[in-house]
Design an enzyme around this catalytic site. Structure first.
Site, PDB file in Angstrom:
ATOM      1  N   LYS A  67       0.759  -1.303  -0.091  1.00  0.00           N
ATOM      2  CA  LYS A  67       0.002   0.009  -0.082  1.00  0.00           C
ATOM      3  C   LYS A  67       0.917   1.341  -0.006  1.00  0.00           C
ATOM      4  O   LYS A  67       0.244   2.232  -0.450  1.00  0.00           O
ATOM      5  CB  LYS A  67      -0.804   0.100   1.147  1.00  0.00           C
ATOM      6  N   ASP A  92      -8.386  -0.108   6.778  1.00  0.00           N
ATOM      7  CA  ASP A  92      -8.423  -1.285   7.223  1.00  0.00           C
ATOM      8  C   ASP A  92      -7.072  -1.580   8.015  1.00  0.00           C
ATOM      9  O   ASP A  92      -7.103  -2.736   8.575  1.00  0.00           O
ATOM     10  CB  ASP A  92      -8.681  -2.414   6.018  1.00  0.00           C
TER      11      ASP A  92
HETATM   12  C1  LIG Z   1      -3.024  -6.326   1.820  1.00  0.00           C
HETATM   13  C2  LIG Z   1      -3.895  -5.685   0.802  1.00  0.00           C
HETATM   14  N1  LIG Z   1      -4.208  -6.467  -0.285  1.00  0.00           N
HETATM   15  C3  LIG Z   1      -5.016  -5.545  -1.006  1.00  0.00           C
HETATM   16  C4  LIG Z   1      -5.764  -4.747  -0.842  1.00  0.00           C
HETATM   17  C5  LIG Z   1      -6.728  -4.272  -1.835  1.00  0.00           C
HETATM   18  O1  LIG Z   1      -6.388  -3.092  -2.508  1.00  0.00           O
HETATM   19  P1  LIG Z   1      -7.766  -2.095  -2.989  1.00  0.00           P
HETATM   20  O2  LIG Z   1      -8.480  -1.640  -1.765  1.00  0.00           O
HETATM   21  O3  LIG Z   1      -7.251  -1.159  -3.774  1.00  0.00           O
HETATM   22  O4  LIG Z   1      -8.774  -3.074  -3.996  1.00  0.00           O
HETATM   23  C6  LIG Z   1      -5.641  -3.952   0.299  1.00  0.00           C
HETATM   24  C7  LIG Z   1      -6.211  -2.761   0.686  1.00  0.00           C
HETATM   25  O5  LIG Z   1      -6.060  -2.291   1.810  1.00  0.00           O
HETATM   26  C8  LIG Z   1      -4.724  -4.496   1.235  1.00  0.00           C
HETATM   27  O6  LIG Z   1      -4.344  -4.122   2.379  1.00  0.00           O
END
Ligand SMILES: Cc1ncc(COP(=O)(O)O)c(C=O)c1O
Length: 341
Positions: A67, A92
């Site tokens: 992120k 989150d």
């Molecule tokens: C570890 C992880 N993978 C994937 C995502 C998904 O990203 P997006 O919210 O842009 O779909 C998040 C989002 O916070 C994440 O923390």
């Protein structure tokens, strides 16, 4: 609810290319290096394809998730326009920690709103970066609303949110641009395009970056598979209904993917260019975490969800055919975070 969506024609969509100087910016940050793209022959054998490679984001610019690629670029752009502003966000977990880290890097303060379901350890890690953590009543969507209201309440506060809504599009667009670095690295490491890329999806901003990358003019056109928890499958619901659809969410081990509403900016891009979506259970994600660990890869449930998603997509001949995959196919699984507990 259906747990599978496939529209092969989406592979033919072309997105205008949008280059930026984001990769040079990331390369200028302390500790930047490309994350590994790891071949996992055991998974290739299991899935009946030529190669499976896992993009391992367990250590990215000193944090355990991808992120920070988006947060760093967006914070830089925001502070360029609003020097000294307090950075405000909702999270989150991973995005908020990344914003908190970048606030410290740029010498400003950060206030991070978190949903009531967040694990106390996760909130503590955000506070340890020096940010003020504020608990919001309700889920992730409620935390986003609180953060937006707090940021709008006084001058000198700037919202750095990784999801878009009507009238709030610029910052999420920078975040999506920031994710581009991950995809540029995959391209360099693979020396070309794969046949399938599986993406873990919360609000869909990372998936938007993937679709933009692999649907740019003259790009090879792999299948793009969106993978969500079955308790928070807003992209699957939206693609199936052909309109943005909010879903009720419940607790899931895939905390980073626990979002009930898609990013408004991601929607038209995924609608046009994302050809497959699947929902997976907590049990399948946890099994994937354990399997990746056996193969020497540190991954949390949100990252390992793509292993579970690829299994769900490739186990059935009809789904495989819809994805256009044969036994020589090259599959890239984005493992977007390291082991979480
Ligand atoms: C570890 C992880 N993978 C994937 C995502 C998904 O990203 P997006 O919210 O842009 O779909 C998040 C989002 O916070 C994440 O923390």
């Amino acid at each position: 609810m259906t747990s599978w969506y496939n529209r092969p024609a989406a592979r033919d969509w072309t997105c205008p290319s949008s280059r930026s100087e984001v990769r040079a910016f990331h390369q200028s940050l302390p500790g930047y290096s490309p994350t590994p793209l790891i071949p996992v022959p055991e998974l290739a054998a299991e899935l009946g394809v030529g190669r499976v490679l896992v993009k391992d984001e367990s250590s990215r610019l000193g944090l355990p998730a991808f992120k920070v690629l988006g947060a760093s670029w967006a914070c830089r752009q925001v502070l360029h326009r609003h020097p000294g502003a307090m950075l405000v966000t909702a999270t989150d977990g991973n995005h908020g920690r990344a914003v908190a880290r970048m606030a410290a890097h740029f010498g400003v303060t950060a206030t991070v709103f978190v949903p009531e379901v967040m694990l106390p350890d996760t909130a503590a890690r955000i506070a340890d970066e020096g940010a003020k953590v504020v608990w919001a009543d309700g889920g992730y969507d409620d935390a986003v609303r609180c953060a937006a209201a707090f940021a709008a309440d006084q001058p000198g506060r700037a919202l750095v949110q990784d999801t878009a809504w009507d009238g709030y599009e610029q910052v999420p667009a920078w975040i999506v641009q920031g994710y581009q670095t991950l995809l540029d690295e995959v391209e360099d490491q693979l020396g070309g395009a794969p046949d399938l890329v599986a993406v873990p999806v919360g609000v869909g901003s990372l998936a938007e970056a993937v679709v933009r990358h692999y649907r740019r003019p003259a790009a090879a056109r792999p299948s793009v598979l969106s993978v969500e928890p079955d308790t928070a499958a807003c992209v699957l619901a939206s693609l199936t209904a052909a309109r943005p659809t909010t879903v009720a969410t419940a607790a899931t081990v895939m905390a980073g993917l626990n979002c009930g509403t898609m990013s408004r900016s991601a929607w038209p891009v995924l609608r046009a260019g994302c050809d497959a979506a699947v929902a997976v259970t907590d049990q399948d994600a946890l099994r994937a975490v354990a399997d990746l660990r056996r193969f020497g890869i540190s991954s949390g449930p949100s990252g390992a969800a793509t292993v579970a998603g690829a299994r769900a997509a490739l186990a059935e001949p009809e789904r495989r055919a819809g994805l256009g995959l044969d036994e020589d196919a090259v599959v890239v699984l984005l493992s977007t975070e390291g082991h979480t507990r």
